[in-house]
Scaffold this motif. Sequence first.
Motif, PDB file in Angstrom:
ATOM      1  N   GLY A  29       0.776  -1.240   0.000  1.00 47.77           N
ATOM      2  CA  GLY A  29       0.000   0.000   0.000  1.00 47.77           C
ATOM      3  C   GLY A  29       0.801   1.281   0.000  1.00 47.77           C
ATOM      4  N   PRO A  65      -1.863   4.205   3.654  1.00 52.75           N
ATOM      5  CA  PRO A  65      -3.174   4.735   3.285  1.00 52.75           C
ATOM      6  C   PRO A  65      -4.209   4.396   4.347  1.00 52.75           C
ATOM      7  N   LYS A  67      -8.190   3.906   5.800  1.00 52.13           N
ATOM      8  CA  LYS A  67      -9.357   3.153   5.320  1.00 52.13           C
ATOM      9  C   LYS A  67     -10.000   3.912   4.167  1.00 52.13           C
ATOM     10  N   TYR A  68     -10.030   5.235   4.300  1.00 52.06           N
ATOM     11  CA  TYR A  68     -10.548   6.109   3.242  1.00 52.06           C
ATOM     12  C   TYR A  68      -9.393   6.977   2.748  1.00 52.06           C
ATOM     13  N   HIS A  69      -8.879   6.632   1.581  1.00 51.12           N
ATOM     14  CA  HIS A  69      -7.775   7.389   1.002  1.00 51.12           C
ATOM     15  C   HIS A  69      -8.366   8.471   0.098  1.00 51.12           C
ATOM     16  N   SER A 101      -1.754  10.619   7.435  1.00 48.10           N
ATOM     17  CA  SER A 101      -2.808   9.665   7.779  1.00 48.10           C
ATOM     18  C   SER A 101      -3.303  10.009   9.174  1.00 48.10           C
ATOM     19  N   TYR A 107      -8.446   7.926   7.823  1.00 47.02           N
ATOM     20  CA  TYR A 107      -8.265   8.781   6.654  1.00 47.02           C
ATOM     21  C   TYR A 107      -6.797   8.935   6.294  1.00 47.02           C
ATOM     22  N   SER A 125     -11.378  12.207  -5.057  1.00 47.00           N
ATOM     23  CA  SER A 125     -11.736  10.790  -5.058  1.00 47.00           C
ATOM     24  C   SER A 125     -11.487  10.227  -3.663  1.00 47.00           C
ATOM     25  N   ILE A 126     -12.302   9.272  -3.307  1.00 42.04           N
ATOM     26  CA  ILE A 126     -12.118   8.525  -2.065  1.00 42.04           C
ATOM     27  C   ILE A 126     -12.184   7.062  -2.456  1.00 42.04           C
ATOM     28  N   ASN A 127     -11.064   6.375  -2.283  1.00 44.24           N
ATOM     29  CA  ASN A 127     -10.969   4.964  -2.678  1.00 44.24           C
ATOM     30  C   ASN A 127     -11.486   4.745  -4.103  1.00 44.24           C
ATOM     31  N   ASN A 128     -11.092   5.627  -4.999  1.00 37.52           N
ATOM     32  CA  ASN A 128     -11.440   5.547  -6.420  1.00 37.52           C
ATOM     33  C   ASN A 128     -12.915   5.780  -6.730  1.00 37.52           C
ATOM     34  N   ASN A 129     -13.656   6.367  -5.809  1.00 36.89           N
ATOM     35  CA  ASN A 129     -14.997   6.892  -6.098  1.00 36.89           C
ATOM     36  C   ASN A 129     -14.820   8.390  -6.300  1.00 36.89           C
TER      37      ASN A 129
END
Length: 149
Positions: A29, A65, A67-69, A101, A107, A125-129
């Motif tokens: 990661g 990273p 939990k929410y990157h 972090s 986060y 983006s958050i975890n690719n969203n």
Amino acid sequence: MEEYINSLKKNIDKRDLLLALQDFQNKFGYVDQAFIEQLSLKTGIPSGKIYSIASFYNQFRFIRPGKYHIKLCSGAACHVNAKENLVAELYKLIGIKDRESSPDGKYSLEFIPCMGACALGPVMSINNNYYTQLKIKDLKKIIHDLDEI
């Protein structure tokens, strides 16, 4: 990590260095200082040189990273579309700054030079969203919803 270092071929040269860094980050990661030091011992390349090479490329992360990157675009188009106000609000909401972090591991935050959606900025983006045309009220809701999970 020791098992990973031992799995590398004996003679890693400068050409293979980026591949080793990429592979390690894909597995763990991020690229941490301990890995850089072990890689230095294995290759004979000074750890400062390895870090210098890795930090040149924005693909490498040096923090674990969360939990929410969260990635926030810092390109020119996003900047002129009130990115600075979003940054200040994001700092307040999650309590960390760029390339940090949170202590609880929830986060992590990273500014990206450009996310390739200039017409839709500001972009996050958050975890690719992906979230586009972001406003402060949207940001507050997104982070609030994550806090509820």
